[in-house]
Each structure stands twice: as C-alpha cells, then as structure tokens.
Design an enzyme around this catalytic site. Structure first.
Site, PDB file in Angstrom:
ATOM      1  N   LYS A  13       0.840  -1.214   0.000  1.00 34.38           N
ATOM      2  CA  LYS A  13       0.000   0.000   0.000  1.00 34.38           C
ATOM      3  C   LYS A  13       0.869   1.255   0.000  1.00 34.38           C
ATOM      4  O   LYS A  13       0.635   2.172  -0.768  1.00 34.38           O
ATOM      5  CB  LYS A  13      -0.923   0.029   1.235  1.00 34.38           C
ATOM      6  CG  LYS A  13      -1.880  -1.118   1.343  1.00 34.38           C
ATOM      7  CD  LYS A  13      -2.854  -0.919   2.489  1.00 34.38           C
ATOM      8  CE  LYS A  13      -2.211  -0.861   3.861  1.00 34.38           C
ATOM      9  NZ  LYS A  13      -1.588  -2.104   4.326  1.00 34.38           N
ATOM     10  N   ARG A  88      -9.476   0.995   9.182  1.00 31.41           N
ATOM     11  CA  ARG A  88      -9.003  -0.357   9.461  1.00 31.41           C
ATOM     12  C   ARG A  88     -10.057  -1.188  10.189  1.00 31.41           C
ATOM     13  O   ARG A  88      -9.828  -2.360  10.445  1.00 31.41           O
ATOM     14  CB  ARG A  88      -7.763  -0.260  10.340  1.00 31.41           C
ATOM     15  CG  ARG A  88      -6.487  -0.759   9.679  1.00 31.41           C
ATOM     16  CD  ARG A  88      -5.401  -0.552  10.688  1.00 31.41           C
ATOM     17  NE  ARG A  88      -4.183  -1.227  10.424  1.00 31.41           N
ATOM     18  CZ  ARG A  88      -3.103  -0.658   9.922  1.00 31.41           C
ATOM     19  NH1 ARG A  88      -3.138   0.590   9.517  1.00 31.41           N
ATOM     20  NH2 ARG A  88      -1.985  -1.341   9.813  1.00 31.41           N
ATOM     21  N   ARG A 127      11.877  -6.101   3.268  1.00 29.77           N
ATOM     22  CA  ARG A 127      11.798  -4.671   3.585  1.00 29.77           C
ATOM     23  C   ARG A 127      12.744  -4.334   4.735  1.00 29.77           C
ATOM     24  O   ARG A 127      13.484  -3.353   4.681  1.00 29.77           O
ATOM     25  CB  ARG A 127      10.357  -4.304   3.947  1.00 29.77           C
ATOM     26  CG  ARG A 127      10.175  -2.856   4.339  1.00 29.77           C
ATOM     27  CD  ARG A 127       8.724  -2.459   4.355  1.00 29.77           C
ATOM     28  NE  ARG A 127       8.040  -2.862   5.585  1.00 29.77           N
ATOM     29  CZ  ARG A 127       6.725  -2.816   5.749  1.00 29.77           C
ATOM     30  NH1 ARG A 127       5.958  -2.435   4.760  1.00 29.77           N
ATOM     31  NH2 ARG A 127       6.167  -3.163   6.884  1.00 29.77           N
ATOM     32  N   ARG A 150      -0.393  -8.704  13.508  1.00 30.87           N
ATOM     33  CA  ARG A 150      -0.990  -7.668  12.654  1.00 30.87           C
ATOM     34  C   ARG A 150      -1.846  -8.311  11.558  1.00 30.87           C
ATOM     35  O   ARG A 150      -2.894  -7.794  11.184  1.00 30.87           O
ATOM     36  CB  ARG A 150       0.117  -6.798  12.035  1.00 30.87           C
ATOM     37  CG  ARG A 150       0.736  -5.843  13.063  1.00 30.87           C
ATOM     38  CD  ARG A 150       2.087  -5.316  12.638  1.00 30.87           C
ATOM     39  NE  ARG A 150       2.032  -4.490  11.450  1.00 30.87           N
ATOM     40  CZ  ARG A 150       3.070  -4.270  10.654  1.00 30.87           C
ATOM     41  NH1 ARG A 150       4.242  -4.829  10.916  1.00 30.87           N
ATOM     42  NH2 ARG A 150       2.943  -3.503   9.617  1.00 30.87           N
TER      43      ARG A 150
HETATM   44  P1  AMP Z   1       0.874   0.650   9.449  1.00 25.80           P
HETATM   45  O1  AMP Z   1       2.045   1.516   9.230  1.00 25.80           O
HETATM   46  O2  AMP Z   1      -0.319   1.068   8.642  1.00 25.80           O
HETATM   47  O3  AMP Z   1       1.182  -0.814   9.307  1.00 25.80           O
HETATM   48  O4  AMP Z   1       0.421   0.863  10.987  1.00 25.80           O
HETATM   49  C1  AMP Z   1       1.286   0.567  12.043  1.00 25.80           C
HETATM   50  C2  AMP Z   1       0.511   0.468  13.313  1.00 25.80           C
HETATM   51  O5  AMP Z   1      -0.140   1.706  13.609  1.00 25.80           O
HETATM   52  C3  AMP Z   1      -0.610  -0.558  13.305  1.00 25.80           C
HETATM   53  O6  AMP Z   1      -0.166  -1.865  13.591  1.00 25.80           O
HETATM   54  C4  AMP Z   1      -1.520  -0.008  14.392  1.00 25.80           C
HETATM   55  O7  AMP Z   1      -1.023  -0.273  15.685  1.00 25.80           O
HETATM   56  C5  AMP Z   1      -1.412   1.495  14.184  1.00 25.80           C
HETATM   57  N1  AMP Z   1      -2.437   1.966  13.232  1.00 25.80           N
HETATM   58  C6  AMP Z   1      -2.228   2.507  12.012  1.00 25.80           C
HETATM   59  N2  AMP Z   1      -3.360   2.837  11.403  1.00 25.80           N
HETATM   60  C7  AMP Z   1      -4.348   2.486  12.266  1.00 25.80           C
HETATM   61  C8  AMP Z   1      -5.768   2.560  12.222  1.00 25.80           C
HETATM   62  N3  AMP Z   1      -6.417   3.058  11.154  1.00 25.80           N
HETATM   63  N4  AMP Z   1      -6.458   2.105  13.299  1.00 25.80           N
HETATM   64  C9  AMP Z   1      -5.834   1.613  14.375  1.00 25.80           C
HETATM   65  N5  AMP Z   1      -4.508   1.503  14.486  1.00 25.80           N
HETATM   66  C10 AMP Z   1      -3.752   1.941  13.436  1.00 25.80           C
END
Ligand code: AMP
Length: 293
Positions: A13, A88, A127, A150
């Site tokens: 993404k 999410r 990565r 995750r």
């Molecule tokens: P990402 O970089 O999108 O993988 O997000 C890293 C972490 O940030 C996730 O594992 C969550 O802990 C938190 N996070 C990011 N976006 C959200 C969201 N929309 N809702 C809840 N937690 C989020």
C-alpha cells in the site's frame, strides 16, 4: 482524486501510495506514519499509541478518527488524497463516511491489494533487510511475531471492509502479487476506467514508446476506445471475488457510456480533434498533388 488503499501489512500500500502521490500530486495520509511521528515526538497521542503499536494491536478508533478528521481540514487536501492504513475497522469506515459527507467530499474508489498471505512474511523480511542496508531505523513492529499478530488483526477487523465497500460499489480489486510496476499499471488503468483520472494523466509517466502507442489509441473512435479501456479494466480484476468485479463492471459501464463517462467524453473530444487534424492534413496533401499535376 480520493482513494482508499486496502490490504494487509506488506501488501504494498505504501509503495503504491507513493507512486500515486508522485504521479498525481495528491497527498498520502498514512495513519501508521502519523502515529509513528506522534510516538517519536512524544505527543499525548504518541504516548498512548506507543505500546499498542509495538504489540501489533490496533490503536483505539477515536484516536485515528480524530487524526484523520483534523488532517482532512487542511488546505493541501484540495487536490485529493490517498488513505493508506485507514480505515481499518468498520466503525472507522462508518466514521469516515460521516466525515466525508459533512465535509462534502466524495470518495472515488477503494482499491484492495489482494495478496497471498504466505508471501507477506518474505516481503516484510526483505523490507527490513533493505532498511538495515540503507542504515535506516527498522520499525519495532516489523518482526515475524508482531507481523502475525498484525495479520490476524487484519483478518478479523479490516477484512470486513471488503464487504463494506463492495456493497457500496466502491471496491476495486488489484492482484497485489504482481510486480510493483504491474500493480501500478493496473491501478492507473482502473483509475482511468472509472473516470477518476484523465487518460492522458494516467499515461504521462509512461515511456515515450507507450505514449506514442497511446496517441494512436486516441485516434480510435471514442466509444471503441472507452469500451476497450473498460474491457481491459474488467479483465485485470481478479475473478475470484464477485463483489470486486461488480465494482469494476460498473466502472466499465461508466467508461463505456459516451454520454456518462467523463473519460469517454474527453476521449471523444480528443478523437474528434485528431480526426479533424488528419482530415486537414490529407486535404492539404491532395491540394499539393493536384497543384503539381
Ligand atoms: P501501518 O504503518 O499502517 O502498518 O500501521 C502501524 C501500526 O499503527 C498498526 O499496527 C496499528 O497499531 C497502528 N495503526 C495505524 N493505522 C491504524 C488505524 N487506522 N487504526 C488503528 N490503528 C492503526
């Protein structure tokens, strides 16, 4: 252009969002990035989110909804945005719908990057290795243990959004297992088919050879070209998920309808102009030949 990119961690993404940002000059809104910045700056939100993020769990809905709501009010949102990592959960999606409605903003599409879960671990490992090689800080949640948490969260809390957006005819699915280049091309093709971007804008970053081929295409009758674009978009959508191809089907219809499709309208205009120029050139040639005789 206003888009949501949907997909599990490691689906690409962020990479695709970056490419769209560069190509169309829109803003990427990554809640993960915003939260990491808040953690680094030790803001109250950051302090609240730090341990939750490290464990691979989701930060409470009201925190991320608040962050997004504030961000949508900023002037750089005017040209459009890509939401990456938000929404999410279904409550986040409902809150986003309300926010957009209140702010009179229309969502163009939700693009799902569908990937094979077993490949995700490899991707995240690559990565991490690349980041380490560049001397960058590695994310605390990029470990095999946290990644599996995750992924489980994605399945339980985020995957229902596929149904949510397909019911609302917003979902378009792209095979995220293709090369980065291919995925980018598919996304651009879909965006053109639904009329979210003009065909010329979608082609602008393509190599000169492709641009030349595309110019030839515009000389094609507009209806034919729109139908071809739509057929291609429909073909590119993976067949497995009925709802996704439904979305593409609708987009195809839109693009193929000369009266309704924004892209088709433009294409028709360009085709007419090209035809006019070609006719003018041809008649000049005939006049010259006659003069010679
Ligand atoms: P990402 O970089 O999108 O993988 O997000 C890293 C972490 O940030 C996730 O594992 C969550 O802990 C938190 N996070 C990011 N976006 C959200 C969201 N929309 N809702 C809840 N937690 C989020």
């Amino acid at each position: 252009m206003r888009l949501i990119l949907l997909g599990p961690p490691g689906a690409g993404k962020g990479t695709q969002a970056q490419r769209l940002v560069q190509k169309y000059g829109i803003v990427q809104l990554s809640t993960g990035e915003m939260l990491r910045a808040a953690v680094a700056a030790q803001t109250p939100v950051g302090l609240q989110a730090k341990d939750i993020m490290a464990s691979g769990a989701l930060v409470p809905d009201e925190i991320v909804i608040g962050i997004i709501s504030d961000r949508l009010d900023q002037p750089d949102m005017k040209n459009g945005f890509i939401l990456d990592g938000f929404p999410r959960t279904v409550p986040q999606a409902v809150a986003l719908d309300e926010l957009l409605k209140k702010k009179h903003i229309k969502l163009d599409a939700v693009i799902e990057l569908r990937v094979n879960e077993s490949a995700l671990l490899n991707r995240v490992e690559t990565r991490v290795a690349e980041m380490q090689a560049r001397g960058e800080d590695v994310r605390i949640d990029d470990t095999p243990e946290v990644l599996s948490k995750r992924l489980a969260n994605y399945r339980a809390q985020t995957e229902p959004l596929i149904h949510y957006y397909s019911e609302r005819r917003k979902l378009l699915t792209v095979d995220g297992m293709m090369t980065i280049e291919h995925v980018t091309r598919e996304i651009n093709r879909i965006l053109t088919a639904i009329g979210a971007v003009e065909p010329r804008a979608a082609r602008s970053a393509a190599p000169a050879r492709k641009a030349a081929a595309a110019t030839r295409k515009t000389a094609m009758p507009a209806g034919k070209m729109a139908a071809k674009t739509a057929r291609k978009a429909a073909k590119s959508a993976p067949k497995g998920r009925k709802t996704a191809s439904k979305g593409v089907g609708k987009a195809s219809k839109k693009a193929a309808s000369p009266a309704k499709g924004r892209g088709a309208g433009k294409a028709r205009k360009t085709a007419k102009q090209t035809a006019r120029k070609t006719t003018a050139k041809a008649s000049k040639k005939v006049t010259k030949k006659r003069a010679k005789r």
